[in-house]
Design an enzyme around this catalytic site. Sequence first.
Site, short mmCIF file in Angstrom:
data_model
loop_
_atom_site.label_atom_id
_atom_site.label_comp_id
_atom_site.label_asym_id
_atom_site.label_seq_id
_atom_site.Cartn_x
_atom_site.Cartn_y
_atom_site.Cartn_z
N GLU A 16 0.70 -1.43 0.10
CA GLU A 16 -0.14 0.05 0.24
C GLU A 16 1.00 1.10 -0.39
O GLU A 16 1.38 1.52 0.85
CB GLU A 16 -0.81 -0.03 0.91
CG GLU A 16 -2.10 1.08 0.99
CD GLU A 16 -2.50 0.69 2.13
OE1 GLU A 16 -2.95 0.13 2.55
OE2 GLU A 16 -3.87 1.98 2.88
N LYS B 280 -7.50 -1.44 11.18
CA LYS B 280 -6.81 -2.08 9.65
C LYS B 280 -5.72 -0.80 9.86
O LYS B 280 -4.95 -1.57 8.83
CB LYS B 280 -7.99 -1.99 8.49
CG LYS B 280 -7.49 -2.89 7.77
CD LYS B 280 -6.50 -1.54 6.71
CE LYS B 280 -6.36 -1.79 4.92
NZ LYS B 280 -5.59 -1.35 4.45
N ASP C 93 4.11 -14.59 11.17
CA ASP C 93 3.20 -15.01 10.92
C ASP C 93 2.42 -13.54 10.95
O ASP C 93 1.49 -13.66 12.62
CB ASP C 93 3.04 -15.87 11.90
CG ASP C 93 1.68 -16.64 11.31
OD1 ASP C 93 0.89 -15.83 10.47
OD2 ASP C 93 1.45 -17.75 11.47
N HIS D 226 -2.75 9.90 0.28
CA HIS D 226 -3.32 8.61 -0.57
C HIS D 226 -2.67 8.94 -2.10
O HIS D 226 -2.07 7.90 -2.48
CB HIS D 226 -4.23 8.52 -0.62
CG HIS D 226 -4.81 7.11 0.79
ND1 HIS D 226 -5.58 6.66 0.94
CD2 HIS D 226 -3.74 7.05 1.41
CE1 HIS D 226 -4.99 5.15 1.74
NE2 HIS D 226 -4.65 5.19 2.30
C1 MEV Z 1 -6.29 2.87 5.15
O1 MEV Z 1 -5.10 2.36 4.83
C2 MEV Z 1 -6.17 2.83 6.33
C3 MEV Z 1 -8.01 3.91 6.62
O2 MEV Z 1 -8.78 3.63 6.26
C4 MEV Z 1 -7.21 3.57 8.37
C5 MEV Z 1 -8.08 4.87 8.92
O3 MEV Z 1 -9.55 4.84 8.55
O4 MEV Z 1 -7.58 5.32 9.48
C6 MEV Z 1 -6.79 5.32 6.77
#
Ligand code: MEV
Length: 440
Positions: free
Chosen positions: A85, A280, A296, A393
């Site tokens: 990413e 995430k 792992d 991003h």
């Molecule tokens: C993207 O990989 C991760 C985010 O969605 C985490 C978040 O929303 O806190 C930007």
Amino acid sequence: MTAPIEGFSKLGKEDKIRWIAQHYTNNSEDTIAILKQYWHSDPKLQNLHDEFIENTITNFYLPLGIAPNFLINNKLYAIPMAIEESSVVAAASKAAKYWHTRGGFKATVLGTEKVGQVHFMYEGDTEKLGHFFKRVQPKLLESVAAITKNMEKRGGGIRNIALRNKSADLENYFQLHCTFETQDAMGANFINSCLEGIAETFKEEAQLYDAFTQQEKDLEIVMSILSNNIPNCLVRAEVSCPVTDLKAQDGMEPMDFAQKMVRAVNMAKVEPYRAVTHNKGIMNGIDAVILATGNDFRAIEAGAHAYAAKDGQYTSLTHASIDDGIFKFWIEIPLAVGTVGGLTNLHPLVKLALEILQHPTAKELMQIVAVAGLAQNFGAVRSLVTTGIQQGHMKMHLLNILNQLGATESEKHKLIAHFKNHTATHSAVVQAFNELRSKK
Ligand code: MEV
């Protein structure tokens, strides 16, 4: 439809490639060329990778990046991260730099207890089972002494074996719930070998236990396996500073920014839809270090999400507060990692990643990984409550889009400069690219 194949694993690598190319792709020659393009030029190194798994046909590349300037417990680290990413390493580096000038990260290991269970069915008198267990417990430990000997020399081993009655949840279901200390090893093989040995002895001894009826003697071992739920293999990492030391963000005053951060974390605490995405983002940082250090990531993911749901509702793994003018941001997460065994002394890049991290112990690696997760979350939430996530991003994703479009180096150069002052959406990039080409 392609017919099933017998004995695929016994084919040589070239034959496997030919078979997959012919049966599952449109252009076998291209497929074969692509797969071979990623073979290592040194056959010995390629062979090493071939033997990590079954049916290897080539290598799957991921970028390995470095996030420098991580001050953790007053020691400066450059953290290796393997991830696809585009914005993750940049965000981690930015957060590291930010906190470097504000005292850095503090991390503490709160526990290192691993868990494994022998699951069995027993139909009979529960009290009798309890007596049998008490009697047989020393024998269970003795029977795996050959396996535990080396681990004990390193200060690890089996810490406890407890009989657990689960029959209220599932008829006749019982467990031997075992806890372990595995020092610098992740310990999966050690734990599973111990459990299988314990299960075998438990079964044998049951057959010899006179007080049992035949039915009780015939208790049935269903499985012996470690648990990836390790709430007591826990690490905490935190950053803190006076709110006044937080930089004004995009015209936002420090206190306003601090409050927005706390509110965003609190939203993830109460709202599972948000919590899953919030976590995430944490795992973006964690998995990248876990992969780079040969650990792992599935085990880490499973354990982390179980911990996030431990009180009955899925919630945030990070926390934030403002108390007496001090902003605090912290994470508590279970992490079962190893710095010996497994891939750690096999994969050349894993070995190098561990060298870059100054050969950490498992406890130190727990701290580094937790910090990477915290930094990643700080970076993501900061973007979310200030500029929005897409700005960063898309800036990082720009190169991916340009590569997809087949931009030349000079076109990339021009378009990157252009998007320094323009919003980069996918369609805006395509349009700018087409305009640039048509000018030629
Ligand atoms: C993207 O990989 C991760 C985010 O969605 C985490 C978040 O929303 O806190 C930007």
